[in-house]
Design an enzyme around this catalytic site. Structure first.
Site, PDB file in Angstrom:
ATOM      1  N   ARG A 102       0.884  -1.177   0.000  1.00  0.00           N
ATOM      2  CA  ARG A 102       0.000   0.000   0.000  1.00  0.00           C
ATOM      3  C   ARG A 102       0.914   1.216   0.000  1.00  0.00           C
ATOM      4  O   ARG A 102       1.623   1.480   0.976  1.00  0.00           O
ATOM      5  CB  ARG A 102      -0.892  -0.030   1.236  1.00  0.00           C
ATOM      6  CG  ARG A 102      -1.915   1.099   1.340  1.00  0.00           C
ATOM      7  CD  ARG A 102      -2.704   0.930   2.631  1.00  0.00           C
ATOM      8  NE  ARG A 102      -3.681   1.974   2.837  1.00  0.00           N
ATOM      9  CZ  ARG A 102      -4.985   1.851   2.621  1.00  0.00           C
ATOM     10  NH1 ARG A 102      -5.450   0.704   2.165  1.00  0.00           N
ATOM     11  NH2 ARG A 102      -5.805   2.848   2.860  1.00  0.00           N
ATOM     12  N   CYS A 139     -16.714   2.677  -0.010  1.00  0.00           N
ATOM     13  CA  CYS A 139     -15.498   1.918   0.285  1.00  0.00           C
ATOM     14  C   CYS A 139     -14.987   2.147   1.702  1.00  0.00           C
ATOM     15  O   CYS A 139     -14.133   1.390   2.177  1.00  0.00           O
ATOM     16  CB  CYS A 139     -14.423   2.235  -0.744  1.00  0.00           C
ATOM     17  SG  CYS A 139     -13.972   3.982  -0.813  1.00  0.00           S
ATOM     18  N   ARG A 158     -13.806  -7.404   1.352  1.00  0.00           N
ATOM     19  CA  ARG A 158     -12.386  -7.093   1.169  1.00  0.00           C
ATOM     20  C   ARG A 158     -11.540  -8.325   1.482  1.00  0.00           C
ATOM     21  O   ARG A 158     -10.500  -8.553   0.853  1.00  0.00           O
ATOM     22  CB  ARG A 158     -11.977  -5.909   2.062  1.00  0.00           C
ATOM     23  CG  ARG A 158     -12.554  -4.568   1.648  1.00  0.00           C
ATOM     24  CD  ARG A 158     -12.027  -4.122   0.284  1.00  0.00           C
ATOM     25  NE  ARG A 158     -10.583  -4.170   0.239  1.00  0.00           N
ATOM     26  CZ  ARG A 158      -9.785  -3.218   0.742  1.00  0.00           C
ATOM     27  NH1 ARG A 158     -10.303  -2.135   1.306  1.00  0.00           N
ATOM     28  NH2 ARG A 158      -8.482  -3.333   0.662  1.00  0.00           N
TER      29      ARG A 158
END
Length: 297
Positions: free
Chosen positions: A97, A254, A282
């Protein structure tokens, strides 16, 4: 060597397969990561992404290693390439990430182990996979469904548009002037076969939709723009009035959400909201991707 940096790294058939894997019972996927590690690199904070990734690795028999940028210092302590080479010595996959999508491109170019994008400034493919898994679970199929996205044409919106278009759905987006997809984004979506309908009025995008989706107006790293964005997005909140334009639509977000800004509490906490099954997916999303990358390995 396969990597997943954005939805268009897949074929439409592979995306369909990932949805099937995501909807399958976890135990049916076996333990393709048994005795192996997965590097989980986070250069920015995370809630859903960290928890879902770590648990997916565990469910597939592997060991997740949470690594912060303080430990590896990408492009400060060591180059992105050397961080990738180091982690590939110990791990079967690198999941990262990052702020700069180019970091992922450089790690993937080494072709040492699969690299998975957990979020970058360019895209959020695992969120998009979770989204289409959710739509399939709720509506049976993405094909011929209308997904209306209201808000900033950001990384989440880009990946969502690719996923919806790949699976035969119609993607609409309503953004204020200056916050829509760039010409480069539009060209990329068109090249992937995505039929995008852009609007400047939320009502025009939402009317008759099957899914209404929004995201925070001020994402991580944009805090200095908050007041400017609040002014620009005035009138773009997904509230009961806007949802009335799509009487049978479900609502997705989200997360994290800011009630009273991009969405009203009555919508996100209402009976048509599916944000918590979406958040749960997820885990299904990253588990499916890791299983796919390591099937037969």
């Amino acid at each position: 060597m396969r990597h997943l940096l954005e939805i268009d790294d897949l074929t439409p058939g592979e995306l369909e397969h990932l949805c099937e894997l995501g909807l399958a019972p976890p135990e049916s996927l076996g333990a393709p990561l048994a005795g192996r590690g997965v590097a989980c690199v986070f250069t920015k904070p995370s809630a859903r992404t960290r928890n879902s990734t770590e648990m997916a690795v565990v469910q597939l028999g592997g060991h997740p290693a949470y690594i912060t940028n303080d430990e590896v210092g990408i492009d400060t302590r060591e180059s992105a390439e050397d961080v990738g080479r180091t982690l590939a010595c110990y791990h079967a996959t690198i999941c990262a990430r990052v702020h700069d999508h180019g970091v992922l491109d450089r790690m993937a170019a080494l072709d040492l182990v699969p690299v998975v994008n957990l979020l970058s400034d360019s895209g959020h493919p695992l969120q998009a996979i979770a989204d289409v898994i959710t739509i399939r679970a709720e509506l049976g199929s993405v094909k011929d469904r209308v997904v209306a996205y209201v808000g900033d044409a950001n990384n989440v919106a880009r990946s969502l548009a690719l996923a919806v278009g790949y699976l035969g759905g119609e993607m609409r987006i309503a953004s204020p002037p200056g916050y829509g997809f760039s010409p480069t984004d539009a060209d990329r979506l068109a090249a992937a076969g995505v039929a995008l309908v852009a609007a400047e009025r939320p009502e025009d995008a939402v009317r008759g939709a099957d899914v209404v989706y929004t995201d925070t107006w001020t994402s991580m790293g944009q805090e200095a723009e908050r007041e400017q964005r609040l002014r620009a997005f005035e009138g773009f909140s997904v509230d009961d009035r806007l949802m009335s334009q799509a009487p049978s639509a479900v609502f997705l977000h989200c997360l994290p959400a800011h009630r009273g800004e991009e969405v009203s509490a009555s919508v996100i906490d209402g009976e048509r909201s599916r944000v918590w099954p979406q958040a749960a997916n997820r885990l299904a999303s990253i588990r499916a991707v890791l299983a796919w990358l390591h099937q037969g390995s």
